[in-house]
Design a protein around this motif. Structure first.
Motif, PDB file in Angstrom:
ATOM      1  N   ASP A  51       0.860  -1.187   0.000  1.00 32.94           N
ATOM      2  CA  ASP A  51       0.000   0.000   0.000  1.00 32.94           C
ATOM      3  C   ASP A  51       0.896   1.237   0.000  1.00 32.94           C
ATOM      4  N   VAL A  52       1.418   1.543  -1.175  1.00 29.28           N
ATOM      5  CA  VAL A  52       2.458   2.570  -1.332  1.00 29.28           C
ATOM      6  C   VAL A  52       2.027   3.932  -0.795  1.00 29.28           C
ATOM      7  N   ASP A  53       0.776   4.326  -1.045  1.00 32.53           N
ATOM      8  CA  ASP A  53       0.341   5.668  -0.616  1.00 32.53           C
ATOM      9  C   ASP A  53      -0.217   5.692   0.815  1.00 32.53           C
ATOM     10  N   ILE A  58      -5.231  -1.000  -1.653  1.00 38.39           N
ATOM     11  CA  ILE A  58      -4.418  -1.086  -2.858  1.00 38.39           C
ATOM     12  C   ILE A  58      -5.376  -0.795  -4.007  1.00 38.39           C
ATOM     13  N   GLU A  59      -5.205   0.381  -4.592  1.00 34.17           N
ATOM     14  CA  GLU A  59      -6.049   0.803  -5.699  1.00 34.17           C
ATOM     15  C   GLU A  59      -5.503   0.217  -7.001  1.00 34.17           C
ATOM     16  N   GLU A  61      -4.296   1.493  -9.668  1.00 36.99           N
ATOM     17  CA  GLU A  61      -3.015   2.039 -10.135  1.00 36.99           C
ATOM     18  C   GLU A  61      -1.838   1.432  -9.360  1.00 36.99           C
ATOM     19  N   GLU A  62      -1.990   1.243  -8.052  1.00 31.06           N
ATOM     20  CA  GLU A  62      -0.936   0.598  -7.259  1.00 31.06           C
ATOM     21  C   GLU A  62      -0.796  -0.879  -7.631  1.00 31.06           C
ATOM     22  N   TYR A  65       1.628  -2.136 -10.269  1.00 33.78           N
ATOM     23  CA  TYR A  65       3.054  -2.192  -9.903  1.00 33.78           C
ATOM     24  C   TYR A  65       3.314  -3.097  -8.693  1.00 33.78           C
ATOM     25  N   VAL A  66       2.375  -3.968  -8.377  1.00 33.56           N
ATOM     26  CA  VAL A  66       2.470  -4.772  -7.155  1.00 33.56           C
ATOM     27  C   VAL A  66       3.728  -5.650  -7.125  1.00 33.56           C
ATOM     28  N   GLY A  69       6.635  -4.074  -5.696  1.00 39.66           N
ATOM     29  CA  GLY A  69       6.587  -3.997  -4.243  1.00 39.66           C
ATOM     30  C   GLY A  69       7.338  -5.153  -3.591  1.00 39.66           C
ATOM     31  N   LYS A  96     -11.263  -1.353  -5.107  1.00 41.29           N
ATOM     32  CA  LYS A  96      -9.939  -1.366  -4.487  1.00 41.29           C
ATOM     33  C   LYS A  96      -9.862  -2.537  -3.523  1.00 41.29           C
TER      34      LYS A  96
END
Length: 108
Positions: A51-53, A58-59, A61-62, A65-66, A69, A96
């Motif tokens: 959960d980058v942001d 986890i939306e 867009e994230e 790129y999982v 991670g 999400k």
């Protein structure tokens, strides 16, 4: 916290290599990296790394790129893979993946 604090680097690499040219299958990937065998609490720690942001979700867009991670060598998911992953995990249909939905998908 980094992913290698939670999972073994060699298992991450092996799983990423397996899906480098193959269609991404989240359940199979989670099993290969050792997530499926982890406790719910540790799976939720992994979620927090992904959960980058820091939104608690986890939306889409994230999600694309999982794999990055797990390791910078990870590839981006295709749009079809991203949608399939989201569909598999998004149990409440809000578009999400929440922390509990992620844990359920890992342990299914």
């Amino acid at each position: 916290m980094s992913m290698t604090d939670l999972l073994k680097a060699e298992e991450i690499k092996k799983a990423l290599d397996a899906f480098a040219a193959e269609t991404f299958d989240p359940k199979k990937f989670f099993e290969m990296v050792g997530l499926k065998a982890m406790t719910a609490e540790n799976v939720k720690r992994v979620f927090k790394v992904l959960d980058v942001d820091g939104s608690g979700f986890i939306e889409e867009e994230e999600l694309k790129y999982v794999l990055k991670g797990f390791s910078q060598e990870g590839r981006d998911l295709t749009d079809d893979e991203t949608r399939a992953f989201l569909k598999a995990a998004d149990k409440d249909g809000d578009g999400k993946i929440g922390i509990d939905e992620f844990e359920v998908l890992v342990h299914e």
